[in-house]
Design a protein around this motif. Structure first.
Motif, PDB file in Angstrom:
ATOM      1  N   SER A 208       0.836  -1.196   0.000  1.00  0.00           N
ATOM      2  CA  SER A 208       0.000   0.000   0.000  1.00  0.00           C
ATOM      3  C   SER A 208       0.871   1.247   0.000  1.00  0.00           C
ATOM      4  N   ARG A 209       0.301   2.301  -0.562  1.00  0.00           N
ATOM      5  CA  ARG A 209       1.008   3.580  -0.549  1.00  0.00           C
ATOM      6  C   ARG A 209       0.267   4.509   0.417  1.00  0.00           C
ATOM      7  N   LEU A 210       0.992   5.020   1.390  1.00  0.00           N
ATOM      8  CA  LEU A 210       0.404   5.901   2.396  1.00  0.00           C
ATOM      9  C   LEU A 210       1.172   7.204   2.425  1.00  0.00           C
ATOM     10  N   ASP A 211       0.446   8.288   2.419  1.00  0.00           N
ATOM     11  CA  ASP A 211       1.083   9.604   2.505  1.00  0.00           C
ATOM     12  C   ASP A 211       0.294  10.491   3.449  1.00  0.00           C
ATOM     13  N   VAL A 212       1.007  11.330   4.146  1.00  0.00           N
ATOM     14  CA  VAL A 212       0.361  12.352   4.964  1.00  0.00           C
ATOM     15  C   VAL A 212       0.822  13.697   4.412  1.00  0.00           C
ATOM     16  N   PRO A 213       0.000  14.334   3.569  1.00  0.00           N
ATOM     17  CA  PRO A 213       0.435  15.591   2.943  1.00  0.00           C
ATOM     18  C   PRO A 213       0.722  16.686   3.967  1.00  0.00           C
ATOM     19  N   TYR A 214      -0.024  16.652   5.056  1.00  0.00           N
ATOM     20  CA  TYR A 214       0.226  17.673   6.082  1.00  0.00           C
ATOM     21  C   TYR A 214      -0.244  17.201   7.446  1.00  0.00           C
ATOM     22  N   THR A 215       0.377  17.738   8.447  1.00  0.00           N
ATOM     23  CA  THR A 215      -0.151  17.687   9.810  1.00  0.00           C
ATOM     24  C   THR A 215       0.115  19.046  10.423  1.00  0.00           C
ATOM     25  N   ALA A 242      -4.256   7.331   0.896  1.00  0.00           N
ATOM     26  CA  ALA A 242      -3.814   5.942   0.783  1.00  0.00           C
ATOM     27  C   ALA A 242      -4.300   5.331  -0.526  1.00  0.00           C
ATOM     28  N   ASN A 243      -3.452   4.540  -1.111  1.00  0.00           N
ATOM     29  CA  ASN A 243      -3.845   3.710  -2.252  1.00  0.00           C
ATOM     30  C   ASN A 243      -3.654   2.267  -1.825  1.00  0.00           C
ATOM     31  N   ILE A 244      -4.754   1.572  -1.691  1.00  0.00           N
ATOM     32  CA  ILE A 244      -4.677   0.195  -1.209  1.00  0.00           C
ATOM     33  C   ILE A 244      -5.445  -0.715  -2.160  1.00  0.00           C
ATOM     34  N   GLU A 245      -5.255  -2.002  -1.994  1.00  0.00           N
ATOM     35  CA  GLU A 245      -5.971  -2.966  -2.824  1.00  0.00           C
ATOM     36  C   GLU A 245      -6.775  -3.873  -1.911  1.00  0.00           C
ATOM     37  N   LEU A 246      -8.093  -3.863  -2.118  1.00  0.00           N
ATOM     38  CA  LEU A 246      -8.979  -4.698  -1.300  1.00  0.00           C
ATOM     39  C   LEU A 246      -9.746  -5.630  -2.223  1.00  0.00           C
ATOM     40  N   ALA A 247      -9.690  -6.908  -1.935  1.00  0.00           N
ATOM     41  CA  ALA A 247     -10.369  -7.927  -2.744  1.00  0.00           C
ATOM     42  C   ALA A 247     -10.035  -7.762  -4.229  1.00  0.00           C
ATOM     43  N   GLY A 248      -8.776  -7.432  -4.496  1.00  0.00           N
ATOM     44  CA  GLY A 248      -8.327  -7.320  -5.874  1.00  0.00           C
ATOM     45  C   GLY A 248      -8.686  -6.017  -6.553  1.00  0.00           C
ATOM     46  N   THR A 249      -9.323  -5.115  -5.820  1.00  0.00           N
ATOM     47  CA  THR A 249      -9.728  -3.838  -6.408  1.00  0.00           C
ATOM     48  C   THR A 249      -8.901  -2.699  -5.809  1.00  0.00           C
ATOM     49  N   PRO A 250      -8.192  -1.932  -6.650  1.00  0.00           N
ATOM     50  CA  PRO A 250      -7.455  -0.783  -6.116  1.00  0.00           C
ATOM     51  C   PRO A 250      -8.416   0.340  -5.718  1.00  0.00           C
ATOM     52  N   VAL A 251      -8.166   0.920  -4.556  1.00  0.00           N
ATOM     53  CA  VAL A 251      -9.034   1.981  -4.048  1.00  0.00           C
ATOM     54  C   VAL A 251      -8.167   3.133  -3.554  1.00  0.00           C
ATOM     55  N   GLY A 252      -8.561   4.338  -3.918  1.00  0.00           N
ATOM     56  CA  GLY A 252      -7.908   5.528  -3.396  1.00  0.00           C
ATOM     57  C   GLY A 252      -8.718   6.086  -2.249  1.00  0.00           C
ATOM     58  N   ARG A 254      -8.899   9.130   0.856  1.00  0.00           N
ATOM     59  CA  ARG A 254      -8.397  10.382   1.429  1.00  0.00           C
ATOM     60  C   ARG A 254      -9.137  10.604   2.742  1.00  0.00           C
ATOM     61  N   VAL A 255      -8.402  10.839   3.816  1.00  0.00           N
ATOM     62  CA  VAL A 255      -9.037  10.991   5.134  1.00  0.00           C
ATOM     63  C   VAL A 255      -8.528  12.246   5.832  1.00  0.00           C
ATOM     64  N   PRO A 256      -9.185  13.376   5.574  1.00  0.00           N
ATOM     65  CA  PRO A 256      -8.865  14.545   6.407  1.00  0.00           C
ATOM     66  C   PRO A 256      -9.438  14.325   7.808  1.00  0.00           C
ATOM     67  N   ALA A 257      -8.669  14.657   8.814  1.00  0.00           N
ATOM     68  CA  ALA A 257      -9.121  14.424  10.190  1.00  0.00           C
ATOM     69  C   ALA A 257      -8.813  15.647  11.056  1.00  0.00           C
ATOM     70  N   VAL A 258      -9.715  15.920  11.962  1.00  0.00           N
ATOM     71  CA  VAL A 258      -9.510  16.986  12.946  1.00  0.00           C
ATOM     72  C   VAL A 258      -9.714  16.389  14.331  1.00  0.00           C
ATOM     73  N   LEU A 259      -8.700  16.547  15.175  1.00  0.00           N
ATOM     74  CA  LEU A 259      -8.743  16.001  16.530  1.00  0.00           C
ATOM     75  C   LEU A 259      -8.568  17.156  17.516  1.00  0.00           C
ATOM     76  N   LEU A 282     -13.292  12.222  11.498  1.00  0.00           N
ATOM     77  CA  LEU A 282     -12.630  11.614  10.340  1.00  0.00           C
ATOM     78  C   LEU A 282     -13.587  11.634   9.153  1.00  0.00           C
ATOM     79  N   ASP A 283     -13.134  12.242   8.050  1.00  0.00           N
ATOM     80  CA  ASP A 283     -13.963  12.358   6.857  1.00  0.00           C
ATOM     81  C   ASP A 283     -13.368  11.456   5.776  1.00  0.00           C
ATOM     82  N   LEU A 284     -13.825  10.213   5.737  1.00  0.00           N
ATOM     83  CA  LEU A 284     -13.260   9.236   4.802  1.00  0.00           C
ATOM     84  C   LEU A 284     -13.871   9.434   3.419  1.00  0.00           C
ATOM     85  N   GLN A 285     -13.006   9.725   2.433  1.00  0.00           N
ATOM     86  CA  GLN A 285     -13.469   9.924   1.058  1.00  0.00           C
ATOM     87  C   GLN A 285     -12.840   8.831   0.188  1.00  0.00           C
ATOM     88  N   SER A 286     -13.677   8.117  -0.541  1.00  0.00           N
ATOM     89  CA  SER A 286     -13.213   6.943  -1.283  1.00  0.00           C
ATOM     90  C   SER A 286     -13.446   7.119  -2.782  1.00  0.00           C
TER      91      SER A 286
END
Lengths: 395, 157
Positions: A208-215, A242-252, A254-259, A282-286
């Motif tokens: 998987s590819r994981l990036d945190v553009p900012y904190t 994140a770019n991950i592969e679930l059940a053979g399907t690549p999914v992008g 994006r999760v902006p989060a405010v804590l 957490l605002d999960l955008q797929s």
């Protein structure tokens, strides 16, 4: 990602090399170069510290953090750090850290933090490099066992499995401490940067590819005129791509989060009482709603703890911690986790301690189905107990 | 009674008793925390330092390195006695408001987060006095009986 992580490691290595090469300058040499006022004080030169911890976990039901229902020794931590002042205002510090906690860590050694610290004055300093994220009262100390009473800090706000997201960032941090006269004093931090995440540390596939553009974030702690009472607030904004592969399907994803967290701590002689209340949005955008549905969730987290130092050899404490992963749905055992914990700590020698901690838990919200044979949280045991023991040697 | 029932019982009774337990801990703290300065230590500074009086809040901030500058801008250089020193124990309880073991925990937290290192720790009164006399920004504490030479003894409010 790999390239950026390598940069982080090289930065720490360069700092260490710099220290090693300059480590033979005596305080007197430096004083001649820098002038007496800039000379680091005797005893403030190169310092090394470290610790090694080994723990044991056992649960009455459910696997938590490791295979705990049959007992697990997969609970190890060790660190070695150094600090080196160059002048009274400029110093460097770095720490190597390794751990093994169930499926996490696996004894990999990495720089926990490594930075240059320029303290212009009490009210203004700057750290650059990899620094601990100031969030809440205890986040900076959450992976250092001898610095606290509890084996596990309240997991609603300091989840040990979120260490990769919450513990440290790479970038810059402004900080200061301002006296307010009769109104007490103010400690503040403002920081920005990024976070390097190891995919296997958060349980996603290695490719998987994981990036945190900012904190971005900040924390203010107010030492009130009431002796021993500190009030605080922290805010942290972060985005995970994140770019991950679930059940053979690549999914992008994006999760902006405010804590944010509101904090209160009262320290008087041998007593510490603390309480914190927090919400994480957490605002999960797929990119593929059929595989990973988009969702906006707000979780609620809080605790109340007390610790008492009975003697130099013995401390005891209690806490109650509550977690609701989704404030819009509080029904069902998977929608909450209440945790009542009691700890005793024995300082057997000045450099060796032993802790024992018992937890009585209701709810399964923080349990991992992956550690529990894929059983959904709604089917895991609702009322369960956890016993931990941990010993640490430190210097 | 099964294991689950025992857990459920402990959970319900324990949760009800938590506030009472916290109150007991608070009362214990107040009872043991009522220490007053008994003149059993002297706080000393370099003779060039113009200060003659300090309050406990300042002492606490200086020895915990929260405040690092004297009012004239000079660097504060605190120095400690060993952790098992009776003078340090009294100073810690009275001036810092917490036992030596709590102060050690405070420094360990800062050390292992990279945020600071504790003051140098010297072996005895004589070493502290010599240190203070060598460093114009230094501040230390010694036993009430110690001969401090040219060092200046501060009045602690």
């Amino acid at each position: 990602m790999v390239r950026r992580r390598a940069f982080g490691s090289r930065f720490g290595a360069v700092l260490l090399a710099w220290v090693a090469l300059s480590g033979n300058a005596s305080a007197q040499d430096q004083g001649e170069i820098l002038g007496a006022e800039d000379e680091p004080a005797e005893g403030d030169l190169l310092t090394f510290h470290g610790f090694v911890s080994q723990g044991f976990l056992w649960s009455t039901a459910n696997n938590y953090l490791a295979q705990t229902d049959r007992g697990s020794f997969e609970f190890f931590e060790a660190a070695l750090n150094l600090s080196r002042p160059f002048t009274n205002r400029l110093r460097m510090a770095a720490q190597l850290f390794t751990r093994d906690l169930g499926p996490l860590g696996d004894y990999r050694i990495a720089f926990d933090w490594a930075f240059l610290d320029y303290r212009h004055d009490d009210w203004l300093g700057l750290r650059a490099g990899r620094y601990k994220i100031p969030f809440g009262l205890y986040n900076e100390f959450s992976d250092y066992d001898p610095g606290r009473l509890q084996i596990l800090l309240p997991q609603s706000i300091y989840p040990i499995t979120f260490r990769e997201f919450l513990l440290a960032a790479t970038g810059a941090e402004l900080y200061g401490y301002l006296l307010l006269g009769s109104a007490g004093a103010l400690e503040y931090h403002l920081y920005g940067g990024t976070i390097f995440i190891e995919p296997r540390e958060i349980g996603v596939p290695l490719e998987s590819r994981l990036d945190v553009p900012y904190t971005l974030g900040g924390r203010v702690l107010w030492e009130t005129p009431a002796e021993g009472l500190t009030l605080g607030a922290s805010l942290l904004g972060v985005r995970l791509d994140a770019n991950i592969e679930l059940a053979g399907t690549p999914v992008g994803i994006r999760v902006p989060a405010v804590l944010w967290v509101a904090s209160a701590e009262y320290v008087r002689h041998r007593l510490v009482v603390a309480a914190e209340y927090s919400r994480w949005q957490l605002d999960l955008q797929s990119t593929d709603e059929t595989v990973v549905p988009s969702a906006l969730t707000v979780s609620e987290r809080f605790y109340l703890l007390s610790a008492y130092r009975i003697s130099d050899l013995l401390q005891a404490g209690l806490y109650y911690s509550g977690l609701f992963p989704d404030v819009s749905d509080r029904s069902g055992r998977e929608s909450y986790q209440h945790d009542l914990a009691a700890t005793v700590r024995f300082d057997l020698t000045p450099n060796w301690l032993l802790k024992i901690e018992g937890h009585f838990l209701r709810g399964t919200a923080a349990l991992s189905p992956a550690l529990n044979d894929g059983i959904p949280r709604s089917d895991l045991t609702m009322n369960w107990g956890l016993l931990l023991a941990k010993t640490t040697v430190f210097f | 009674m099964g294991r689950r029932e025992i857990l459920r019982t402990w959970w319900h009774t324990g949760r009800r008793r938590l506030p009472a337990a916290l109150v007991v801990l608070a009362l214990l703290s107040v009872a043991t925390g009522a220490l007053a300065s008994d003149g059993s230590y002297q706080v000393i500074v370099h003779p060039e330092n113009d200060l003659r009086t300090v309050d406990r809040t300042f002492l606490s901030r200086a020895f915990l390195k929260r405040t690092t500058r004297w009012p004239d801008g000079r660097l504060i250089r605190p120095v400690d006695l060993p952790a098992d020193s009776a003078t340090r124990r009294r100073f810690s309880e009275d001036a810092l408001g917490r036992p030596v073991s709590a102060v050690r925990s405070y420094w360990q937290q800062l050390i292992f987060s990279g945020r600071g290192v504790p003051p140098p720790q010297l072996s005895d009164d004589r070493a502290v006095i010599n240190y203070v006399l060598r460093h114009p920004g230094a501040i230390g504490y010694v036993s009430a009986q110690a001969e401090v030479g040219n060092a200046v003894v501060l009045t602690v409010r």
